[in-house]
Enzyme design. Structure first.
Site, short mmCIF file in Angstrom:
data_model
loop_
_atom_site.label_atom_id
_atom_site.label_comp_id
_atom_site.label_asym_id
_atom_site.label_seq_id
_atom_site.Cartn_x
_atom_site.Cartn_y
_atom_site.Cartn_z
N GLY A 1 20.89 15.97 -29.23
CA GLY A 1 21.47 14.70 -28.82
C GLY A 1 22.25 14.78 -27.53
O GLY A 1 22.18 13.88 -26.68
N ILE B 1 15.73 20.84 -26.39
CA ILE B 1 16.48 21.98 -26.92
C ILE B 1 17.98 21.66 -26.99
O ILE B 1 18.70 22.18 -27.84
CB ILE B 1 16.19 23.25 -26.05
CG1 ILE B 1 14.79 23.76 -26.39
CG2 ILE B 1 17.25 24.33 -26.26
CD1 ILE B 1 14.26 24.84 -25.47
N GLU C 1 4.85 12.01 -2.29
CA GLU C 1 4.18 13.11 -1.55
C GLU C 1 2.75 13.30 -2.04
O GLU C 1 2.28 14.42 -2.20
CB GLU C 1 4.96 14.43 -1.70
CG GLU C 1 6.35 14.43 -1.13
CD GLU C 1 6.38 14.33 0.38
OE1 GLU C 1 5.38 14.68 1.03
OE2 GLU C 1 7.42 13.88 0.89
N TRP D 1 10.38 2.06 0.05
CA TRP D 1 10.62 3.44 -0.41
C TRP D 1 10.90 4.40 0.74
O TRP D 1 10.46 5.56 0.70
CB TRP D 1 9.44 3.95 -1.25
CG TRP D 1 9.34 3.28 -2.57
CD1 TRP D 1 8.35 2.46 -3.00
CD2 TRP D 1 10.29 3.35 -3.65
NE1 TRP D 1 8.62 2.01 -4.27
CE2 TRP D 1 9.79 2.55 -4.70
CE3 TRP D 1 11.52 4.02 -3.82
CZ2 TRP D 1 10.48 2.38 -5.90
CZ3 TRP D 1 12.19 3.85 -5.02
CH2 TRP D 1 11.67 3.05 -6.04
N THR E 1 0.81 -1.22 0.00
CA THR E 1 0.00 0.00 0.00
C THR E 1 0.85 1.27 0.00
O THR E 1 1.85 1.36 0.70
CB THR E 1 -0.99 0.02 1.20
OG1 THR E 1 -1.90 1.10 1.00
CG2 THR E 1 -0.31 0.19 2.54
N THR F 1 13.00 6.84 2.06
CA THR F 1 14.13 7.63 1.59
C THR F 1 15.01 8.10 2.76
O THR F 1 14.47 8.60 3.75
CB THR F 1 13.62 8.83 0.77
OG1 THR F 1 12.84 8.33 -0.30
CG2 THR F 1 14.77 9.67 0.22
C1 LIG Z 1 11.97 7.78 -5.17
C2 LIG Z 1 10.85 7.59 -4.20
C3 LIG Z 1 11.00 8.01 -2.89
C4 LIG Z 1 9.98 7.79 -1.97
N1 LIG Z 1 10.18 8.15 -0.65
C5 LIG Z 1 9.26 7.79 0.28
C6 LIG Z 1 9.51 8.00 1.68
O1 LIG Z 1 10.55 8.56 2.06
N2 LIG Z 1 8.59 7.55 2.57
C7 LIG Z 1 7.44 6.91 2.18
O2 LIG Z 1 6.66 6.53 3.04
N3 LIG Z 1 7.17 6.71 0.87
C8 LIG Z 1 8.04 7.14 -0.09
N4 LIG Z 1 7.79 6.91 -1.42
C9 LIG Z 1 6.59 6.19 -1.80
C10 LIG Z 1 5.55 7.06 -2.47
O3 LIG Z 1 5.00 7.93 -1.53
C11 LIG Z 1 4.54 6.09 -3.10
O4 LIG Z 1 5.17 5.48 -4.21
C12 LIG Z 1 3.27 6.81 -3.51
O5 LIG Z 1 2.52 7.15 -2.39
C13 LIG Z 1 2.40 5.94 -4.42
O6 LIG Z 1 2.15 4.72 -3.79
P1 LIG Z 1 2.40 3.35 -4.59
O7 LIG Z 1 3.76 3.39 -5.15
O8 LIG Z 1 2.04 2.24 -3.69
O9 LIG Z 1 1.37 3.42 -5.79
P2 LIG Z 1 -0.12 2.91 -5.73
O10 LIG Z 1 -0.83 3.49 -4.57
O11 LIG Z 1 -0.12 1.44 -5.91
O12 LIG Z 1 -0.68 3.58 -7.05
C14 LIG Z 1 -0.41 3.09 -8.36
C15 LIG Z 1 -1.03 4.06 -9.37
O13 LIG Z 1 -2.45 4.09 -9.20
C16 LIG Z 1 -2.86 5.43 -9.05
N5 LIG Z 1 -4.02 5.49 -8.18
C17 LIG Z 1 -4.04 5.41 -6.84
N6 LIG Z 1 -5.28 5.53 -6.39
C18 LIG Z 1 -6.07 5.70 -7.46
C19 LIG Z 1 -7.47 5.89 -7.65
N7 LIG Z 1 -8.31 5.96 -6.61
N8 LIG Z 1 -7.93 6.03 -8.89
C20 LIG Z 1 -7.10 5.97 -9.95
N9 LIG Z 1 -5.78 5.82 -9.84
C21 LIG Z 1 -5.26 5.68 -8.62
C22 LIG Z 1 -1.68 6.13 -8.43
O14 LIG Z 1 -1.73 7.53 -8.58
C23 LIG Z 1 -0.54 5.50 -9.20
O15 LIG Z 1 -0.43 6.12 -10.45
C24 LIG Z 1 8.78 7.17 -2.37
C25 LIG Z 1 8.62 6.78 -3.71
C26 LIG Z 1 9.63 6.97 -4.62
C27 LIG Z 1 9.43 6.51 -6.04
#
Ligand SMILES: Cc1cc2nc3c(=O)[nH]c(=O)nc-3n(C[C@H](O)[C@H](O)[C@H](O)COP(=O)(O)OP(=O)(O)OC[C@H]3O[C@@H](n4cnc5c(N)ncnc54)[C@H](O)[C@@H]3O)c2cc1C
Length: 532
Positions: free
Chosen positions: A490, A487, A513, A291, A265, A293
């Site tokens: 390559g 812009i 976020e 994730w 989640t 960070t």
């Molecule tokens: C580089 C990086 C750093 C991060 N750092 C942190 C951190 O320090 N601490 C931390 O806790 N988390 C961190 N995260 C996690 C980040 O907050 C989550 O990846 C983010 O909240 C999305 O959750 P998920 O990856 O589980 O995507 P999911 O919740 O599985 O979502 C997958 C896709 O479905 C879309 N979606 C979700 N709900 C719906 C809906 N109701 N209707 C339609 N589409 C929907 C989402 O927008 C997304 O495009 C980090 C992520 C990355 C990539």
């Protein structure tokens, strides 16, 4: 300006009608059943509100001509985008084409004409995309201090951090400690820089923007974590917890991380499943996180865990813990605590390098009672404390996007002014100038909007606006860095060029976020339906 303001009013009226129609047709199910429409409305709400913030800036008596032109041109763009989104599927909004008449105006055509755009592009390139600033002396000094630090300390190291996927160098972290950067969200009485009886969101935005202009991964994102942890502690921590942790966080010793996301989640924070079980003197944590960070470098991690499996609604069963661990630069670690352990392993990423994001596993890891945020009182309130931190984090992420866009814009202008193609500088072609106009005005709109949201948040408002500006700025940063790379031709695709880093870094902004879709539907969309 008057025409732009009148048309924006008309657009607001149409947007409200569209939202009312969705609410009447779908009721509470609209968030799931009318997603396509709501997403478009949310995006338009963000663009139209950004246009209003530019108009407010340009309406000031001392505003310069360029501010007025940017305000009018961006308003024309936002109105055209809105009109296009509605007209693509008028039926879905309970409208006909005739209903769009109030926003059909020669103003938009004139402002977006090729000649007007190329002229604006030349002028924005000449000022590196920065409109005259309206900061007071204190804020200007603050911005200049962080700008100098970014130029002298961050930028020279940014490419190496990215290309070697290494930890942020000590020169950057120690320098930022000296500048008080980690205490920007901590009140002065706890050793931070934030006023004791107020907020200073603008200061946080300015520092973040300048550091992100230096590097998103190696500096610009360092303030986000103490911001979230400090706000959670201020909201829910006991007096003893605040006294112990806030001065330490403000000094950057220990550094901190935030761990909400799990393998199962992310967007649905209420579904967090990592179990915390009460034992003698504390809690045992079991389960996976991902994730997280900066988890390696951090000496304390704010972890959201489930203390009540049966709570209804489920978010009332979540609590926040402060997990202490040794700091390490390594990509993998194990830390033991009273018979339990936590392990971490850095995830390889395409960009946003420097802090490293970890997958983690807690195996009977012991946390004492004193490390449950709010102790007894805080049990079951972790979701609310986390959300308190998140709105500041969203505004800050918009500022990160603005800093990255600024760097991309500057690099595009510099390259285009030196590169000759078909006997002409790339910067001298009308198409390039029109690109500069659009890149520059979106940047100006996002910056102006983020400053306006900072002011609103300081007055206790601006929660939905923080999501609006985050949604817009992060999407725009992707497109601006794409145009900047284009812009460059390559060479922009070469890893050694800064602009290729800006491009991959920008991609993450709309994911974390608050993912773009979650913000658009569940925060902004919900607010539109409630107001419609
Ligand atoms: C580089 C990086 C750093 C991060 N750092 C942190 C951190 O320090 N601490 C931390 O806790 N988390 C961190 N995260 C996690 C980040 O907050 C989550 O990846 C983010 O909240 C999305 O959750 P998920 O990856 O589980 O995507 P999911 O919740 O599985 O979502 C997958 C896709 O479905 C879309 N979606 C979700 N709900 C719906 C809906 N109701 N209707 C339609 N589409 C929907 C989402 O927008 C997304 O495009 C980090 C992520 C990355 C990539």
């Amino acid at each position: 300006m008057t025409t732009a303001a009148r048309l924006l009013d008309a657009a607001d009226g149409l947007l409200s009608s569209a939202a009312s129609y969705l609410r009447a047709r779908f009721g509470n199910a609209a968030i799931d059943d009318a997603q396509v429409q709501l997403y478009d409305l949310a995006l338009s709400r963000a663009e139209l509100t950004a246009a209003r913030s530019l108009i407010a800036l340009a309406d000031r008596a001392d505003s310069a001509t360029i501010e007025r032109r940017v305000a009018c041109t961006f308003s024309a763009e936002a109105l055209t985008n809105f009109r296009n989104r509605l007209s693509a599927r008028t039926n879905d909004y309970g409208m006909t084409s005739a209903d769009l008449a109030p926003i059909d105006d020669p103003f938009t055509v004139a402002r977006l004409g090729a000649e007007a755009l190329t002229e604006l592009g030349r002028d924005l390139a000449a000022v590196s995309g920065a409109l005259p600033d309206r900061l007071d002396d204190e804020k200007r000094l603050m911005r200049d201090t962080f700008r100098r630090f970014a130029d002298e300390v961050v930028r020279p190291r940014a490419a190496t951090v990215h290309r070697t996927d290494s930890m942020i160098p000590d020169e950057i972290i120690e320098g930022l400690k000296r500048l008080g950067c980690f205490g920007l969200s901590v009140p002065e009485r706890f050793g931070g820089l934030k006023p004791d009886h107020g907020e200073d969101s603008l200061g946080m935005v300015l520092a973040t923007e300048e550091l992100s202009r230096g590097s998103l991964g190696a500096a610009g994102s360092l303030i986000t974590r103490p911001e979230i942890v400090a706000r959670a502690l201020l909201e829910g921590g006991t007096a003893a917890q605040q006294a112990r942790w806030l001065p330490a966080l403000a000094s950057g010793d220990p550094l901190c991380a935030v761990s909400v996301t799990e393998p199962g989640t992310g967007s649905d924070v209420a579904a967090v499943a990592l179990r915390a079980k009460r034992v003698e003197g504390g809690w045992r944590l079991n389960g996976g996180k991902t994730w997280c960070t900066f988890a390696g470098k951090a000496g304390v991690i704010l972890v959201l865990a489930r203390t009540d499996a049966d709570a209804q609604p489920p978010h009332r069963g979540l609590s926040l813990f402060l997990v202490e661990k040794p700091s390490t630069d390594a990509g993998e670690f194990v830390h033991h605590s009273e018979g339990g352990s936590v392990t971490g392993r850095a995830i390889a990423t395409i960009g946003y390098r420097g802090m490293h994001s970890f997958e983690m596993f807690y195996d009977d890891f012991f946390v004492p009672d004193t490390h449950l945020v709010g102790e007894r009182e805080g049990e079951g309130k972790g979701f609310y404390f986390t959300m308190r931190g998140f709105s500041g984090g969203r505004l800050q992420t918009a500022a990160r996007a603005c800093g990255l866009m600024q760097a991309a814009f500057e690099s595009a202008v510099t390259y285009a002014q030196t590169r000759t193609v078909f006997d002409r500088k790339v910067a001298d072609y009308p198409l390039t100038q029109a690109k500069f106009a659009r890149m520059g005005m979106y940047l100006a709109a996002c910056r102006c909007f983020s400053h306006s949201v900072a002011n609103q948040m300081d007055k206790g408002a601006g929660q939905v606006e923080a999501s609006l500006v985050k949604l817009l700025a992060c999407r725009v940063a992707e497109w601006v860095s794409r145009e900047a790379m284009q812009i460059h031709g390559g060479v922009g695709y070469a890893e050694e060029t800064d602009v290729s880093r800006f491009y991959v870094d920008a991609r993450v902004l709309s994911i974390f976020e608050g993912a773009e879709e979650t913000l658009a539907l569940r925060v902004i969309g919900k607010a539109l339906l409630e107001a419609g």
